[in-house]
Design a protein around this motif. Structure first.
Motif, PDB file in Angstrom:
ATOM      1  N   UNK A  13      42.290   3.542  24.816  1.00 46.29           N
ATOM      2  CA  UNK A  13      41.189   3.532  25.774  1.00 46.29           C
ATOM      3  C   UNK A  13      41.424   4.530  26.898  1.00 46.29           C
ATOM      4  N   UNK A  14      42.677   4.621  27.353  1.00 45.31           N
ATOM      5  CA  UNK A  14      43.006   5.594  28.400  1.00 45.31           C
ATOM      6  C   UNK A  14      42.705   7.008  27.934  1.00 45.31           C
ATOM      7  N   UNK A  15      43.124   7.315  26.710  1.00 49.68           N
ATOM      8  CA  UNK A  15      42.917   8.652  26.163  1.00 49.68           C
ATOM      9  C   UNK A  15      41.430   8.930  25.957  1.00 49.68           C
ATOM     10  N   UNK A  16      40.691   7.953  25.437  1.00 53.71           N
ATOM     11  CA  UNK A  16      39.268   8.152  25.175  1.00 53.71           C
ATOM     12  C   UNK A  16      38.486   8.348  26.472  1.00 53.71           C
ATOM     13  N   UNK A  17      38.834   7.570  27.495  1.00 59.64           N
ATOM     14  CA  UNK A  17      38.168   7.742  28.792  1.00 59.64           C
ATOM     15  C   UNK A  17      38.451   9.138  29.346  1.00 59.64           C
ATOM     16  N   UNK A  18      39.693   9.580  29.226  1.00 56.63           N
ATOM     17  CA  UNK A  18      40.034  10.927  29.688  1.00 56.63           C
ATOM     18  C   UNK A  18      39.264  11.984  28.895  1.00 56.63           C
ATOM     19  N   UNK A  19      39.106  11.748  27.594  1.00 54.06           N
ATOM     20  CA  UNK A  19      38.373  12.697  26.760  1.00 54.06           C
ATOM     21  C   UNK A  19      36.907  12.784  27.161  1.00 54.06           C
ATOM     22  N   UNK A 166      49.819  11.356  26.678  1.00 55.31           N
ATOM     23  CA  UNK A 166      48.367  11.448  26.770  1.00 55.31           C
ATOM     24  C   UNK A 166      47.919  12.908  26.774  1.00 55.31           C
ATOM     25  N   UNK A 167      48.684  13.752  27.480  1.00 56.85           N
ATOM     26  CA  UNK A 167      48.381  15.177  27.526  1.00 56.85           C
ATOM     27  C   UNK A 167      48.358  15.781  26.130  1.00 56.85           C
ATOM     28  N   UNK A 168      49.409  15.518  25.358  1.00 56.46           N
ATOM     29  CA  UNK A 168      49.500  16.127  24.038  1.00 56.46           C
ATOM     30  C   UNK A 168      48.526  15.507  23.045  1.00 56.46           C
ATOM     31  N   UNK A 169      48.191  14.236  23.226  1.00 57.98           N
ATOM     32  CA  UNK A 169      47.180  13.630  22.358  1.00 57.98           C
ATOM     33  C   UNK A 169      45.844  14.355  22.535  1.00 57.98           C
ATOM     34  N   UNK A 208      42.577   9.101  18.024  1.00 58.39           N
ATOM     35  CA  UNK A 208      43.008   7.779  17.557  1.00 58.39           C
ATOM     36  C   UNK A 208      44.295   7.902  16.738  1.00 58.39           C
ATOM     37  N   UNK A 209      44.332   8.896  15.847  1.00 56.05           N
ATOM     38  CA  UNK A 209      45.519   9.098  15.005  1.00 56.05           C
ATOM     39  C   UNK A 209      46.728   9.488  15.853  1.00 56.05           C
ATOM     40  N   UNK A 210      46.547  10.515  16.695  1.00 51.37           N
ATOM     41  CA  UNK A 210      47.650  10.944  17.543  1.00 51.37           C
ATOM     42  C   UNK A 210      48.015   9.875  18.569  1.00 51.37           C
ATOM     43  N   UNK A 211      47.013   9.084  18.994  1.00 49.09           N
ATOM     44  CA  UNK A 211      47.269   8.018  19.953  1.00 49.09           C
ATOM     45  C   UNK A 211      48.187   6.941  19.401  1.00 49.09           C
ATOM     46  N   UNK A 212      48.061   6.671  18.101  1.00 48.54           N
ATOM     47  CA  UNK A 212      48.955   5.701  17.468  1.00 48.54           C
ATOM     48  C   UNK A 212      50.400   6.197  17.505  1.00 48.54           C
ATOM     49  N   UNK A 213      50.575   7.476  17.205  1.00 50.69           N
ATOM     50  CA  UNK A 213      51.922   8.060  17.265  1.00 50.69           C
ATOM     51  C   UNK A 213      52.455   8.025  18.692  1.00 50.69           C
ATOM     52  N   UNK A 214      51.602   8.366  19.651  1.00 50.86           N
ATOM     53  CA  UNK A 214      52.014   8.362  21.058  1.00 50.86           C
ATOM     54  C   UNK A 214      52.402   6.962  21.514  1.00 50.86           C
ATOM     55  N   UNK A 215      51.643   5.950  21.086  1.00 52.71           N
ATOM     56  CA  UNK A 215      51.952   4.580  21.467  1.00 52.71           C
ATOM     57  C   UNK A 215      53.310   4.143  20.929  1.00 52.71           C
ATOM     58  N   UNK A 216      53.640   4.601  19.728  1.00 54.06           N
ATOM     59  CA  UNK A 216      54.950   4.277  19.150  1.00 54.06           C
ATOM     60  C   UNK A 216      56.070   4.922  19.958  1.00 54.06           C
TER      61      UNK A 216
END
Length: 301
Positions: A13-19, A166-169, A208-216
């Motif tokens: 959600x953080x990434x999507x809001x930023x996007x 978040x930046x790289x995502x 969403x895909x990169x966000x999963x990796x970032x969350x890990x």
């Protein structure tokens, strides 16, 4: 599993809001119109990605108090509160940090957390259930663990790591969308491409895909810092007391967890993960692993 899903949803959600913010500001459209400048894109993503993490860090104490109902002990009103404040003051001196605020939140499960934007302006809070059911030496060990988080600067480091990922995502999602758009245009002789809607959809899917990796990645660091805080707790309060405190927490894992999901990574529990997915995205290692690590460290000394 629900906690893992909520954790992932929060980060995505953080990434999507930023996007969406980048889209509304016209950054995406401008970069696409210029043929995309990757240096400028990385800079834009860095500013947006870090801004959310830094704002959250500065608001962390206020949010923690509001979401948990934590009551700050300004002046101790009984012997328990006086002992709690005195113990935190003692542990803080030993750890070399300024005395944090001390509070109690009304949860029946034994739990505690530390937060704050820097090690000299922090908050350490324990649940009413922890004070009621743990022995004094175990409570002291839990407090030492939380002081360890503060002394190690874990809150700041976690916020910075979250901002970087978040930046790289956002950056790689737009890079992928640009490559897909360029590929489609090359196949059609310069015509076609993704178009505005197609570009936006590809960006969201990639995030969403990169966000999963970032969350890990963020979860891995969160687990690593728990081991460091346990080690600090053992150093300040004794290995036996720290092990006993974690064992007591383990015995209560079946009780309802009243810690808000936004603060779960800051709390001392849980960590009784079972599946591979839960282990990959869990903010805490299993309590058995933490106990084993403390015993092995004591054995090596």
């Amino acid at each position: 599993m629900m906690r893992i899903l909520l954790f992932l949803a929060t980060n995505l959600a953080v990434v999507l809001v930023a996007s969406i913010t980048l889209q509304l500001l016209g950054v995406d459209g401008y970069l696409r119109g210029q043929g995309i400048d990757f240096t400028a894109l990385l800079l834009f993503c860095f500013i947006i990605g870090m801004a959310g993490s830094i704002i959250s860090l500065f608001m962390s104490k206020w949010l923690a108090k509001r979401s948990t109902g934590t009551v700050i002990i300004e002046t101790p009103s009984n012997t328990t509160e006086k002992w709690l404040v005195d113990t935190v003051a003692e542990l803080s001196r030993e750890a070399g940090i300024k005395m944090p605020q001390v509070g109690i939140f009304p949860a029946q499960q034994s739990n505690a957390f530390a937060t704050g934007w820097n090690k000299n302006d922090a908050l350490v809070a324990v649940s009413a259930g922890l004070l009621n059911r743990m022995r004094p030496e175990e409570v002291r060990a839990v407090l030492a663990h939380e002081i360890g988080h503060v002394a190690n600067g874990d809150m700041v480091t976690l916020a910075l790591i979250q901002g970087v990922v978040n930046t790289f995502v956002m950056f790689f999602a737009r890079a992928v969308a640009h490559l897909v758009d360029s590929f489609l245009k090359s196949r059609s002789g310069g015509e076609g491409g993704l178009g505005f809607l197609g570009y936006f959809v590809v960006v969201i899917v990639a995030e969403i895909v990169f966000g999963l990796v970032a969350s890990a990645i963020v979860a891995w660091f969160s687990r690593f810092r728990e081991y460091r805080a346990d080690a600090m707790g053992a150093r300040l309060a004794g290995t036996g007391a720290m092990v006993n405190a974690l064992a007591r927490l383990k015995s209560e894992t079946e009780l309802p967890d009243q810690m808000p999901d936004t603060l779960r990574a800051l709390a001392i529990t849980k960590g009784q993960t079972r599946s591979i997915t839960e282990r990959l995205f869990a903010s805490h290692p299993p309590l058995d692993d933490r106990i084993r690590a403390l015993k092995e460290a004591a054995y090596r000394q």
